[in-house]
Scaffold this active site. Structure first.
Site, PDB file in Angstrom:
ATOM      1  N   GLN A  27       0.829  -1.217   0.000  1.00 28.44           N
ATOM      2  CA  GLN A  27       0.000   0.000   0.000  1.00 28.44           C
ATOM      3  C   GLN A  27       0.862   1.267   0.000  1.00 28.44           C
ATOM      4  OE1 GLN A  27      -3.466   1.173   2.912  1.00 28.44           O
ATOM      5  NE2 GLN A  27      -1.568   1.810   3.903  1.00 28.44           N
ATOM      6  N   ASP A  28       1.736   1.390   0.989  1.00 23.57           N
ATOM      7  CA  ASP A  28       2.507   2.627   1.130  1.00 23.57           C
ATOM      8  C   ASP A  28       3.514   2.778  -0.006  1.00 23.57           C
ATOM      9  OD1 ASP A  28       1.110   2.798   3.456  1.00 23.57           O
ATOM     10  OD2 ASP A  28       2.838   2.866   4.794  1.00 23.57           O
ATOM     11  N   LEU A  43      15.940  -8.534   1.693  1.00 21.52           N
ATOM     12  CA  LEU A  43      16.596  -7.721   2.729  1.00 21.52           C
ATOM     13  C   LEU A  43      17.393  -8.544   3.730  1.00 21.52           C
ATOM     14  CD1 LEU A  43      13.857  -5.049   3.500  1.00 21.52           C
ATOM     15  CD2 LEU A  43      16.193  -4.575   2.779  1.00 21.52           C
ATOM     16  N   GLN A  58       7.233  -8.312   6.956  1.00 19.02           N
ATOM     17  CA  GLN A  58       5.966  -8.959   7.290  1.00 19.02           C
ATOM     18  C   GLN A  58       5.155  -7.951   8.106  1.00 19.02           C
ATOM     19  OE1 GLN A  58       2.894 -10.180   8.195  1.00 19.02           O
ATOM     20  NE2 GLN A  58       3.884 -10.619  10.148  1.00 19.02           N
ATOM     21  N   SER A  78       6.467   1.781  13.671  1.00 17.06           N
ATOM     22  CA  SER A  78       5.021   1.645  13.910  1.00 17.06           C
ATOM     23  C   SER A  78       4.626   2.045  15.323  1.00 17.06           C
ATOM     24  CB  SER A  78       4.632   0.190  13.661  1.00 17.06           C
ATOM     25  OG  SER A  78       3.375  -0.083  14.213  1.00 17.06           O
ATOM     26  N   GLU A 137       2.687   0.481  16.983  1.00 19.51           N
ATOM     27  CA  GLU A 137       2.569  -0.752  17.768  1.00 19.51           C
ATOM     28  C   GLU A 137       3.715  -0.870  18.778  1.00 19.51           C
ATOM     29  OE1 GLU A 137       0.204  -3.366  17.639  1.00 19.51           O
ATOM     30  OE2 GLU A 137      -1.002  -2.052  16.377  1.00 19.51           O
ATOM     31  N   TYR A 144       5.303  -8.589  15.998  1.00 21.22           N
ATOM     32  CA  TYR A 144       5.453  -7.486  15.027  1.00 21.22           C
ATOM     33  C   TYR A 144       6.033  -6.259  15.716  1.00 21.22           C
ATOM     34  CZ  TYR A 144       3.945  -3.599  12.002  1.00 21.22           C
ATOM     35  OH  TYR A 144       3.901  -2.465  11.226  1.00 21.22           O
ATOM     36  N   LYS A 173       9.532  -4.273  15.075  1.00 20.72           N
ATOM     37  CA  LYS A 173       9.583  -2.851  14.707  1.00 20.72           C
ATOM     38  C   LYS A 173      10.398  -2.047  15.724  1.00 20.72           C
ATOM     39  CE  LYS A 173       7.192  -2.275  10.882  1.00 20.72           C
ATOM     40  NZ  LYS A 173       7.899  -1.952   9.653  1.00 20.72           N
ATOM     41  N   HIS A 225      -2.783   3.574   9.005  1.00 16.37           N
ATOM     42  CA  HIS A 225      -3.259   4.383   7.885  1.00 16.37           C
ATOM     43  C   HIS A 225      -3.783   3.452   6.805  1.00 16.37           C
ATOM     44  CE1 HIS A 225       1.118   3.881   7.834  1.00 16.37           C
ATOM     45  NE2 HIS A 225       1.009   3.705   6.535  1.00 16.37           N
ATOM     46  N   ARG A 232      -5.360  -1.130   0.795  1.00 15.69           N
ATOM     47  CA  ARG A 232      -5.143  -1.968   1.968  1.00 15.69           C
ATOM     48  C   ARG A 232      -5.604  -3.396   1.673  1.00 15.69           C
ATOM     49  NH1 ARG A 232      -2.006  -1.734   6.561  1.00 15.69           N
ATOM     50  NH2 ARG A 232      -3.137  -1.001   8.363  1.00 15.69           N
TER      51      ARG A 232
HETATM   52  P1  NAP Z   1       2.257  -3.979   2.964  1.00 18.61           P
HETATM   53  O1  NAP Z   1       1.148  -3.509   2.061  1.00 18.61           O
HETATM   54  O2  NAP Z   1       2.069  -5.265   3.680  1.00 18.61           O
HETATM   55  O3  NAP Z   1       3.610  -4.031   2.113  1.00 18.61           O
HETATM   56  C1  NAP Z   1       4.803  -4.495   2.654  1.00 18.61           C
HETATM   57  C2  NAP Z   1       5.644  -5.136   1.565  1.00 18.61           C
HETATM   58  O4  NAP Z   1       6.701  -5.847   2.218  1.00 18.61           O
HETATM   59  C3  NAP Z   1       4.909  -6.167   0.729  1.00 18.61           C
HETATM   60  O5  NAP Z   1       4.375  -5.582  -0.427  1.00 18.61           O
HETATM   61  C4  NAP Z   1       5.941  -7.229   0.422  1.00 18.61           C
HETATM   62  O6  NAP Z   1       6.574  -7.007  -0.828  1.00 18.61           O
HETATM   63  C5  NAP Z   1       6.977  -7.038   1.496  1.00 18.61           C
HETATM   64  N1  NAP Z   1       6.917  -8.179   2.448  1.00 18.61           N
HETATM   65  C6  NAP Z   1       5.824  -8.804   2.925  1.00 18.61           C
HETATM   66  N2  NAP Z   1       6.192  -9.813   3.736  1.00 18.61           N
HETATM   67  C7  NAP Z   1       7.540  -9.801   3.767  1.00 18.61           C
HETATM   68  C8  NAP Z   1       8.499 -10.616   4.398  1.00 18.61           C
HETATM   69  N3  NAP Z   1       8.148 -11.636   5.181  1.00 18.61           N
HETATM   70  N4  NAP Z   1       9.801 -10.339   4.177  1.00 18.61           N
HETATM   71  C9  NAP Z   1      10.168  -9.304   3.392  1.00 18.61           C
HETATM   72  N5  NAP Z   1       9.300  -8.511   2.746  1.00 18.61           N
HETATM   73  C10 NAP Z   1       8.000  -8.768   2.934  1.00 18.61           C
HETATM   74  O7  NAP Z   1       2.576  -2.843   4.055  1.00 18.61           O
HETATM   75  P2  NAP Z   1       2.170  -1.286   4.054  1.00 18.61           P
HETATM   76  O8  NAP Z   1       0.841  -1.159   4.696  1.00 18.61           O
HETATM   77  O9  NAP Z   1       2.422  -0.706   2.721  1.00 18.61           O
HETATM   78  O10 NAP Z   1       3.225  -0.715   5.106  1.00 18.61           O
HETATM   79  C11 NAP Z   1       4.561  -0.377   4.708  1.00 18.61           C
HETATM   80  C12 NAP Z   1       5.460  -0.504   5.925  1.00 18.61           C
HETATM   81  O11 NAP Z   1       4.977   0.370   6.944  1.00 18.61           O
HETATM   82  C13 NAP Z   1       5.493  -1.901   6.540  1.00 18.61           C
HETATM   83  O12 NAP Z   1       6.784  -2.148   7.023  1.00 18.61           O
HETATM   84  C14 NAP Z   1       4.523  -1.800   7.703  1.00 18.61           C
HETATM   85  O13 NAP Z   1       4.822  -2.725   8.714  1.00 18.61           O
HETATM   86  C15 NAP Z   1       4.739  -0.362   8.134  1.00 18.61           C
HETATM   87  N6  NAP Z   1       3.599   0.266   8.800  1.00 18.61           N
HETATM   88  C16 NAP Z   1       2.377   0.247   8.218  1.00 18.61           C
HETATM   89  C17 NAP Z   1       1.301   0.855   8.869  1.00 18.61           C
HETATM   90  C18 NAP Z   1      -0.072   0.877   8.241  1.00 18.61           C
HETATM   91  O14 NAP Z   1      -1.038   1.227   8.934  1.00 18.61           O
HETATM   92  N7  NAP Z   1      -0.197   0.586   6.963  1.00 18.61           N
HETATM   93  C19 NAP Z   1       1.484   1.474  10.115  1.00 18.61           C
HETATM   94  C20 NAP Z   1       2.763   1.489  10.658  1.00 18.61           C
HETATM   95  C21 NAP Z   1       3.819   0.893   9.997  1.00 18.61           C
HETATM   96  P3  NAP Z   1       7.002  -8.229  -1.823  1.00 18.61           P
HETATM   97  O15 NAP Z   1       6.008  -9.335  -1.605  1.00 18.61           O
HETATM   98  O16 NAP Z   1       6.878  -7.597  -3.174  1.00 18.61           O
HETATM   99  O17 NAP Z   1       8.385  -8.604  -1.448  1.00 18.61           O
END
Ligand code: NAP
Length: 317
Positions: free
Chosen positions: A12-13, A59, A83, A125, A127, A149, A153, A179, A184
């Protein structure tokens, strides 16, 4: 022209940030664990799939990280991969910890090793704070993580702070509260609720089963949150920032608004399922984003009720 590298660009981000950086005139590279296999559907949905240069990078594999940085030579790296589900982290704690903690450490080490003047944004995060007993968390609030998680983080957050202090790296953590957006995935409760409200209204689904709906969170709009990430790397000095709307709502209110948007009374549609309860959860998430407003000039315009309506509208359009 500046070059940016976004890890986790398929998420998403990653997609919204890529769009923002393209509009800022950046050359944008994005990585996925397997760029040949990933559909990058979010990038296609935003109409920017062909404007991004995509690479594979794992990574947790230092060679892969070093090779990617050396090849692309980015000015800015946005580390969004890992993750990202709190619920799944109870079932995959090792994968969660490794993807965040070792992944971030490898990036920091690779930047230090090459000596390149790369600015790093790390996706931390809210969290990490755990339960603050309803008090608003800011950059000085101690971490008391309550999930694998959050532990992951918090570890990555301190790695970034340590490399900044010890080696003078320009590295920042954004401590982001929840967010949301139409991008999402459905395993996250907000999108699960929005989809169920629409499907129940259309007669395609009977009931929605949820865990604890008394929890309270601060939900913002993802498109605004990626702006905060970008702004952090445009400052003179690296620092950490809490990013939140500053308004907390019960999940029950989110549900109520979503169902009323489609003309339904949520109480007749939502059932509780104890199998969906987490081993440990956070009762109230509350954030104080005043440092971001003061230093970055960033302030959330959209609050939870706006977010719900925009997610519903996106599914209807
Ligand atoms: P997301 O949609 O889940 O995207 C995260 C990306 O990380 C995935 O597209 C995937 O890319 C990769 N990924 C997934 N599992 C993985 C694993 N086990 N090892 C390595 N890479 C993996 O997350 P997001 O909502 O865009 O959030 C972006 C970041 O901000 C994340 O780190 C999340 O934890 C953090 N965050 C999000 C929120 C929120 O509310 N959205 C809040 C605070 C922090 P590939 O499959 O292409 O490798």
């Amino acid at each position: 022209m500046k070059t940016a590298l976004i890890s986790g660009i398929s998420g998403q981000d990653g997609a919204y940030l890529a769009d923002l950086l393209l509009k800022q005139g950046y050359s944008v590279y994005g990585t996925s664990r397997d760029a040949q296999m990933s559909s990058f559907s979010n990038l296609s949905r935003l109409g920017i799939r062909d404007k991004i240069k995509l690479e594979s990078m794992i990574l947790t594999d230092f060679r892969s990280v070093l090779q990617t940085l050396t090849k692309i030579q980015p000015d800015e790296v946005y580390n969004l991969a890992g993750q990202s589900s709190v619920g799944l982290s109870f079932e995959q704690p090792v994968e969660t910890l490794e993807s965040m903690a070792i992944g971030t450490l490898n990036l920091l080490e690779a930047i230090r090793f090459t000596g390149a003047k790369i600015k790093l944004y790390n996706a931390s995060s809210s969290e990490c704070f755990g339960d603050t007993k309803g008090l608003p968390a800011d950059e000085n609030t101690p971490f008391r993580p309550r999930s694998p998680y959050a532990v992951a983080k918090a570890t990555a957050f301190w790695e970034v702070a340590n490399y900044r202090e010890a080696y003078g790296l320009f590295a920042c953590s954004g401590i982001l509260f929840n967010h949301e957006s139409p991008l999402r995935p459905e395993r996250f409760v907000t999108q699960k609720i929005v989809k169920a409200a629409i499907d129940i209204a259309a007669g395609k689904q009977d009931k929605l089963y949820l865990g604890d709906i008394s929890i309270q969170r601060d939900w913002g709009w993802a498109l605004e949150y990626v702006e905060a990430m970008y702004l952090m790397l445009q400052q003179q000095e690296p620092d950490d920032y809490v990013i939140a709307t500053g308004e907390t709502y019960a999940l029950e209110s989110f549900i109520e608004i979503a169902f009323s948007c489609v003309g339904l009374d949520w109480k007749t549609c939502v059932k509780s399922d104890s199998n969906l309860l987490r081993p440990t959860d956070i009762a109230v998430g509350r954030g104080n984003p005043s440092k971001a407003e003061e230093k970055l000039g960033w302030k959330a315009q959209y609050k939870m009720p706006d977010v719900v309506r925009m997610m519903i509208e996106a599914r209807h359009s």
